[in-house]
Design an enzyme around this catalytic site. Structure first.
Site, PDB file in Angstrom:
ATOM      1  N   TYR A 141       3.618   9.396  15.299  1.00 11.22           N
ATOM      2  CA  TYR A 141       2.950  10.494  14.290  1.00 11.22           C
ATOM      3  C   TYR A 141       2.298   9.511  13.130  1.00 11.22           C
ATOM      4  O   TYR A 141       1.228   9.880  12.744  1.00 11.22           O
ATOM      5  CB  TYR A 141       4.050  11.260  13.428  1.00 11.22           C
ATOM      6  CG  TYR A 141       4.330  12.640  14.001  1.00 11.22           C
ATOM      7  CD1 TYR A 141       4.816  12.488  15.311  1.00 11.22           C
ATOM      8  CD2 TYR A 141       4.439  13.576  13.241  1.00 11.22           C
ATOM      9  CE1 TYR A 141       5.074  13.969  15.800  1.00 11.22           C
ATOM     10  CE2 TYR A 141       4.660  14.892  13.585  1.00 11.22           C
ATOM     11  CZ  TYR A 141       5.168  14.862  15.109  1.00 11.22           C
ATOM     12  OH  TYR A 141       5.242  16.174  15.613  1.00 11.22           O
ATOM     13  N   LYS A 189      12.147   7.352  26.647  1.00 13.71           N
ATOM     14  CA  LYS A 189      11.411   7.235  28.043  1.00 13.71           C
ATOM     15  C   LYS A 189      11.449   5.811  28.367  1.00 13.71           C
ATOM     16  O   LYS A 189      10.279   5.032  28.304  1.00 13.71           O
ATOM     17  CB  LYS A 189       9.937   8.055  27.632  1.00 13.71           C
ATOM     18  CG  LYS A 189       9.059   8.119  28.706  1.00 13.71           C
ATOM     19  CD  LYS A 189       9.771   9.231  29.844  1.00 13.71           C
ATOM     20  CE  LYS A 189       9.074   9.409  31.243  1.00 13.71           C
ATOM     21  NZ  LYS A 189       9.669  10.320  32.037  1.00 13.71           N
ATOM     22  N   ASP A 221      12.501  13.625  29.864  1.00 13.36           N
ATOM     23  CA  ASP A 221      12.378  14.794  30.395  1.00 13.36           C
ATOM     24  C   ASP A 221      13.377  15.537  30.961  1.00 13.36           C
ATOM     25  O   ASP A 221      13.734  16.626  30.955  1.00 13.36           O
ATOM     26  CB  ASP A 221      11.299  14.351  31.607  1.00 13.36           C
ATOM     27  CG  ASP A 221      11.419  12.960  32.191  1.00 13.36           C
ATOM     28  OD1 ASP A 221      12.882  12.276  31.805  1.00 13.36           O
ATOM     29  OD2 ASP A 221      11.189  12.548  33.527  1.00 13.36           O
ATOM     30  N   ASP A 245      10.739  16.273  17.693  1.00 11.08           N
ATOM     31  CA  ASP A 245       9.851  17.620  17.317  1.00 11.08           C
ATOM     32  C   ASP A 245       9.522  18.721  18.490  1.00 11.08           C
ATOM     33  O   ASP A 245      10.107  19.711  18.321  1.00 11.08           O
ATOM     34  CB  ASP A 245       8.446  17.030  16.920  1.00 11.08           C
ATOM     35  CG  ASP A 245       7.591  18.420  16.857  1.00 11.08           C
ATOM     36  OD1 ASP A 245       8.128  19.133  15.940  1.00 11.08           O
ATOM     37  OD2 ASP A 245       6.530  18.477  17.207  1.00 11.08           O
TER      38      ASP A 245
HETATM   39  C1  IPM Z   1       7.849  20.317  12.313  1.00 14.33           C
HETATM   40  C2  IPM Z   1       6.481  20.636  12.544  1.00 14.33           C
HETATM   41  C3  IPM Z   1       5.671  19.541  11.982  1.00 14.33           C
HETATM   42  C4  IPM Z   1       5.725  18.306  12.704  1.00 14.33           C
HETATM   43  C5  IPM Z   1       4.163  19.641  11.955  1.00 14.33           C
HETATM   44  C6  IPM Z   1       3.780  21.059  11.027  1.00 14.33           C
HETATM   45  C7  IPM Z   1       3.241  18.443  11.176  1.00 14.33           C
HETATM   46  O1  IPM Z   1       6.350  21.098  13.771  1.00 14.33           O
HETATM   47  O2  IPM Z   1       8.352  20.037  11.184  1.00 14.33           O
HETATM   48  O3  IPM Z   1       8.532  20.393  13.344  1.00 14.33           O
HETATM   49  O4  IPM Z   1       5.325  18.058  13.858  1.00 14.33           O
HETATM   50  O5  IPM Z   1       6.707  17.527  12.285  1.00 14.33           O
HETATM   51 MN    MN Z   2       7.737  21.139  15.174  1.00 11.68          MN
END
Ligand code: IPM
Ligand code: MN
Length: 354
Positions: A141, A189, A221, A245
């Site tokens: 991210y 992974k 996975d 996520d």
């Molecule tokens: C979450 C959301 C966020 C993320 C998005 C909205 C940036 O999906 O909090 O899980 O990917 O962290």
């Molecule tokens: Mn999310």
């Protein structure tokens, strides 16, 4: 206790679920003799519409000045194709980073009465109670370099973790497991990615400081498969930003609805609390959202940021009773069956707080 809580309603169903959670916070304050000052600040597409960046300076100031932040949702199709600095999601990533909340705790369990309505057969759901510990301020991210070539021939992101980042999130997972069923499943992974190989090494080293907690490593996975085939076998799931996520949305479906899941992002200053679900633009403004993710996030806020464990417990009990009594928003109801709106579900929880 006196406390300031910064509310960031945000986009889509965010304002509706934040209204619901704010009502529960106010009722809790009244019942227990606390004074909570609830402030509201623009965020996400709501801020962009007002000509501001997705995380306005004033909003970040309000968040830093507060004892904790409760956020609804971000995301708006009208801004999804814009440049990065004008996307609502960028505001959320900046906020997490600015507050330094590297540890995202996402509990997911099957509430009594919901076993039959969830995606899986009731037998598979017995005893499902897991905590996803997601690293929140690193990984792909945020890794640099990222971008695309001017000729659009390629685009790239970088998955990058430092030893220190892995270590501190692993500590959160092992500490959490001590208060639960003493099992950490670390997701990676490692058969492909260098960052995962380091992740596995560092998590194994941290585990040696916790002889009372069992550690297992699982490739992401096969973990995704096990989450469906044997969800009751997890206690604490430790994952990097991207894997956490993805797996937390899957956990939402497993326990009946993503709309149920709350989260606590901690580790830095104060704390950021938000439901795991998104802005759901398809149902926004129709009083059709499930407020339980936001209400349960308010409970986590009381427990983790304000140390009000008994108050948090009473909110969670009220949610459990409402669900056991058959209260259902549309995401939980039988197809075509009767469903409560967002405000009515919030009222059902409020009625059971006493
Ligand atoms: C979450 C959301 C966020 C993320 C998005 C909205 C940036 O999906 O909090 O899980 O990917 O962290
Ligand atoms: Mn999310």
């Amino acid at each position: 206790m006196n406390a300031t809580i910064a509310l960031l309603p945000g986009d889509g169903i965010g304002p509706e679920v934040i209204d619901a959670a704010a009502g529960v916070l106010e009722a809790t304050a009244a019942r227990h003799g606390h004074a909570f000052a609830l402030t509201r600040s623009p965020f996400g597409a709501a801020a962009l519409r007002a000509g501001e960046p997705p995380l306005p300076d004033g909003t970040l100031r309000d968040c830093r000045a507060a004892d904790a932040v409760l956020l609804g949702a971000v995301g708006d199709p009208a801004y999804s194709d814009g440049p990065r600095e004008r996307r609502p999601e960028t505001g959320l990533l900046e906020l997490r980073r600015a507050l330094g909340v590297y540890a995202n705790l996402r509990p997911a369990r099957v509430w009594p009465g919901l076993e039959g309505g969830a995606a899986l057969r009731a037998e598979r759901l017995r005893g499902v109670d897991m905590l996803i510990v997601r690293e929140l301020t690193g990984g792909i991210y945020f890794g640099e370099p990222r971008g695309r070539s001017a000729d659009r021939a390629e685009a790239f992101d970088t998955m990058r973790y430092s030893t220190a980042e892995i270590e501190r999130i692993a500590v959160v997972a092992f500490e959490s497991a001590r208060g639960r069923r003493q099992l950490v499943t670390s997701v990676d992974k490692a058969n492909v990615l260098e960052s995962s190989r380091l992740w596995r090494e560092v998590v194994t080293e941290v585990a040696s400081r916790y002889p009372d907690v069992r550690l297992e490593h699982q490739l992401v996975d096969s973990c995704a498969m096990r989450l469906v085939s044997d969800p009751g076998s997890f206690d604490v799931l430790l994952a990097g930003n991207l894997f956490g996520d993805i797996l937390s949305d899957e956990a939402g479906a497993v326990v009946g609805s993503l709309g149920l899941l709350p989260s606590a992002s901690v580790g830095g200053s104060g704390g950021l609390f938000e439901p795991v679900h998104g802005s759901a633009p398809d149902i926004a403004g129709r009083d059709a959202a499930n407020p339980i993710g936001a209400i349960a996030s308010a409970a986590l806020l009381l427990r983790h940021a304000l140390d009000l464990g008994a108050e948090a417990d009473s909110i969670e009990r009220a949610v459990g009773t409402a669900l056991a009594d058959g209260c259902r928003t549309a995401d939980l109801a039988a197809p075509g069956g009767p469903a409560l709106g967002c405000a009515a579900m919030a009222r059902a929880v409020l009625d059971r707080l006493a």
